[in-house]
Scaffold this motif. Structure first.
Motif, PDB file in Angstrom:
ATOM      1  N   ALA A 119     -52.220 -27.606 -14.841  1.00  0.00           N
ATOM      2  CA  ALA A 119     -50.921 -27.337 -14.220  1.00  0.00           C
ATOM      3  C   ALA A 119     -50.562 -25.874 -14.417  1.00  0.00           C
ATOM      4  O   ALA A 119     -50.985 -25.233 -15.396  1.00  0.00           O
ATOM      5  CB  ALA A 119     -49.851 -28.240 -14.812  1.00  0.00           C
ATOM      6  N   ASP A 120     -49.789 -25.325 -13.505  1.00  0.00           N
ATOM      7  CA  ASP A 120     -49.348 -23.936 -13.607  1.00  0.00           C
ATOM      8  C   ASP A 120     -48.366 -23.758 -14.760  1.00  0.00           C
ATOM      9  O   ASP A 120     -47.777 -24.732 -15.260  1.00  0.00           O
ATOM     10  CB  ASP A 120     -48.682 -23.496 -12.306  1.00  0.00           C
ATOM     11  N   ASP A 121     -48.193 -22.538 -15.173  1.00  0.00           N
ATOM     12  CA  ASP A 121     -47.226 -22.188 -16.209  1.00  0.00           C
ATOM     13  C   ASP A 121     -45.841 -22.732 -15.837  1.00  0.00           C
ATOM     14  O   ASP A 121     -45.314 -22.451 -14.767  1.00  0.00           O
ATOM     15  CB  ASP A 121     -47.173 -20.658 -16.348  1.00  0.00           C
ATOM     16  N   GLY A 122     -45.280 -23.572 -16.730  1.00  0.00           N
ATOM     17  CA  GLY A 122     -43.943 -24.112 -16.516  1.00  0.00           C
ATOM     18  C   GLY A 122     -43.887 -25.326 -15.610  1.00  0.00           C
ATOM     19  O   GLY A 122     -42.814 -25.916 -15.427  1.00  0.00           O
ATOM     20  N   ALA A 123     -45.024 -25.721 -15.053  1.00  0.00           N
ATOM     21  CA  ALA A 123     -45.050 -26.892 -14.166  1.00  0.00           C
ATOM     22  C   ALA A 123     -45.400 -28.141 -14.969  1.00  0.00           C
ATOM     23  O   ALA A 123     -46.177 -28.082 -15.923  1.00  0.00           O
ATOM     24  CB  ALA A 123     -46.057 -26.692 -13.046  1.00  0.00           C
ATOM     25  N   ALA A 124     -44.804 -29.251 -14.596  1.00  0.00           N
ATOM     26  CA  ALA A 124     -45.025 -30.511 -15.316  1.00  0.00           C
ATOM     27  C   ALA A 124     -46.195 -31.279 -14.715  1.00  0.00           C
ATOM     28  O   ALA A 124     -46.359 -31.319 -13.490  1.00  0.00           O
ATOM     29  CB  ALA A 124     -43.769 -31.370 -15.280  1.00  0.00           C
ATOM     30  N   ASP A 125     -47.003 -31.845 -15.582  1.00  0.00           N
ATOM     31  CA  ASP A 125     -48.030 -32.792 -15.133  1.00  0.00           C
ATOM     32  C   ASP A 125     -47.569 -34.191 -15.509  1.00  0.00           C
ATOM     33  O   ASP A 125     -47.146 -34.441 -16.643  1.00  0.00           O
ATOM     34  CB  ASP A 125     -49.374 -32.497 -15.805  1.00  0.00           C
TER      35      ASP A 125
END
Length: 338
Positions: free
Chosen positions: A249-255
C-alpha cells in the motif's frame, strides 16, 4: 293389523300405519301391507373436530399466515359440506399464536346414511343381523405452488389417515365411530420456520492496516487470530501465527484484510445460533522490522446472533473492543434490505 319388527315401518294402502280399518267385501278388496326397512334417523353426523392440529415452530404466527389442508375420501366415501370432487380444503389462520402452540382445525361434520352402507355384507352379532362399513380418508397439507408459500417455512409432507366405521345394528340404529388417528404424527401437522443471514455478504469483519512515513510492502506486517475451536470453525478463521498478512500500500493508505467476508468463505447464521456468542482476538504479530512504532494492542471481536420469535427476525451484532473499551459496533438483520 301388523306389528312391525325392529327397524321396519309399515304402510297400509300407501299410507303410514300398522292398522287398516274397513270391511273386506265379497269383491275381495285387498288391504296391502308394505314393509320398508330403515334407520330411526335420517342419518348420523360424525364430527371431525379434535382430530387435527397445526403447529408452527421457530416463530409466532404472523398476520397473514395461512396454511391449507385437504381432506380426500377414498372410493366415493361421504364428504362434509363444502366438498367438491371428493375433496375439501380448509385454511388455518391463528395470528398471534405463540411458536410451538397447537392450533386445532377440522373439516366439519360428515353425514352417513343407510344408503352409504347398503352394499355392506351382513353378519350375525348377538342374535341380530348386523352390517358395517369402514370409510377411509386422507388428510395432507397443501403447499402453495403459486408463489404464496411462506418464506422460511418447511411444510409438513406427511399424510394422516382417518377412518370412520358405520354400523347398522339391525334394529334401525345407525352408529358411526372414528377411532383415534394420532399414530406417530397422525393428525398433528408441524411446520418449522427458519431464517438465515449471510454474514459474509452482509457484514463480515476486516482489519485495516496503515503505514505512515513510507510505502508498505506486501507481507511486511501480519496479524494473528486467537479463537476457540468452535468459533474458528464457525467463522472460518485461520489461527496459525501471522496468518493474515497485509498487501502492498502507498504511504498513508490503508490495506484492508478480510477476516470474515465473501473472499474468506460462506459464514451464515440461523435462528439456531441465537443466544450464542462468538469471540476472538486479533493481534499484530509481525511488526515490520526495526524503526517502526506498532499498535500491538489486541482487538477483541464479539459476534452475537439474536432471534425474535414474535417477528421471525434474526439480528447479528458485531462489536470491537480495545483494552476493554468498545470502539466499534455494527448490526445487520434479516429485516434489512440485503
Amino acid at each position: 293389523a301388523e306389528d312391525a319388527a325392529e327397524g321396519y315401518t309399515t304402510a297400509v294402502n300407501g299410507a303410514d300405519g300398522s292398522k287398516a280399518e274397513g270391511a273386506v267385501t265379497e269383491d275381495g278388496a285387498t288391504v296391502a301391507f308394505t314393509n320398508t326397512y330403515g334407520t330411526a334417523v335420517e342419518g348420523r353426523d360424525v364430527s371431525t373436530a379434535g382430530l387435527f392440529t397445526k403447529t408452527l415452530r421457530g416463530r409466532d404466527w404472523a398476520e397473514g399466515d395461512s396454511f391449507q389442508f385437504a381432506l380426500a375420501g377414498e372410493d366415493g366415501a361421504p364428504m362434509p359440506e363444502g366438498s367438491a370432487d371428493g375433496s375439501k380444503t380448509v385454511s388455518v389462520t391463528a395470528a398471534g399464536t405463540k411458536a410451538g402452540d397447537r392450533v386445532a382445525f377440522d373439516f366439519g361434520p360428515i353425514r352417513y346414511t343407510l344408503d352409504d352402507i347398503k352394499d355392506a355384507g351382513f353378519a350375525e352379532v348377538g342374535g341380530k343381523r348386523v352390517r358395517a362399513k369402514t370409510f377411509t380418508y386422507t388428510v395432507r397439507e397443501v403447499r402453495p405452488d403459486d408463489g404464496s408459500a411462506i418464506a422460511g417455512v418447511a411444510y409438513d409432507g406427511h399424510v394422516a389417515t382417518m377412518t370412520v366405521t358405520v354400523t347398522d345394528d339391525g334394529s334401525g340404529n345407525l352408529t358411526a365411530t372414528t377411532p383415534a388417528i394420532a399414530e406417530v404424527s397422525g393428525g398433528d401437522f408441524v411446520n418449522t420456520y427458519t431464517t438465515e443471514l449471510d454474514y459474509s455478504a452482509r457484514a463480515g469483519v476486516r482489519l485495516s492496516k496503515t503505514l505512515s512515513g513510507r510505502a508498505m510492502e506486501a507481507g511486511q506486517f501480519a496479524f494473528t487470530v486467537t479463537a476457540d475451536a468452535e468459533t474458528a470453525a464457525k467463522l472460518g478463521l485461520k489461527t496459525d501465527g501471522d496468518a493474515y498478512a497485509v498487501a502492498a500500500a502507498d504511504d498513508g493508505a490503508a490495506d484492508l484484510v478480510d477476516l470474515i467476508g465473501s473472499a474468506k468463505g460462506d459464514v451464515k447464521f440461523t435462528d439456531a445460533d441465537a443466544g450464542k456468542t462468538y469471540s476472538f482476538t486479533v493481534t499484530e504479530t509481525k511488526l515490520g522490522g526495526e524503526g517502526y512504532a506498532n499498535d500491538t494492542a489486541p482487538r477483541t471481536v464479539t459476534i452475537a446472533p439474536a432471534y425474535d420469535a414474535a417477528t421471525g427476525r434474526l439480528t447479528v451484532t458485531t462489536a470491537v473492543a480495545k483494552d476493554g473499551v468498545e470502539v466499534a459496533r455494527s448490526e445487520v438483520s434479516t429485516a434489512d434490505d440485503a
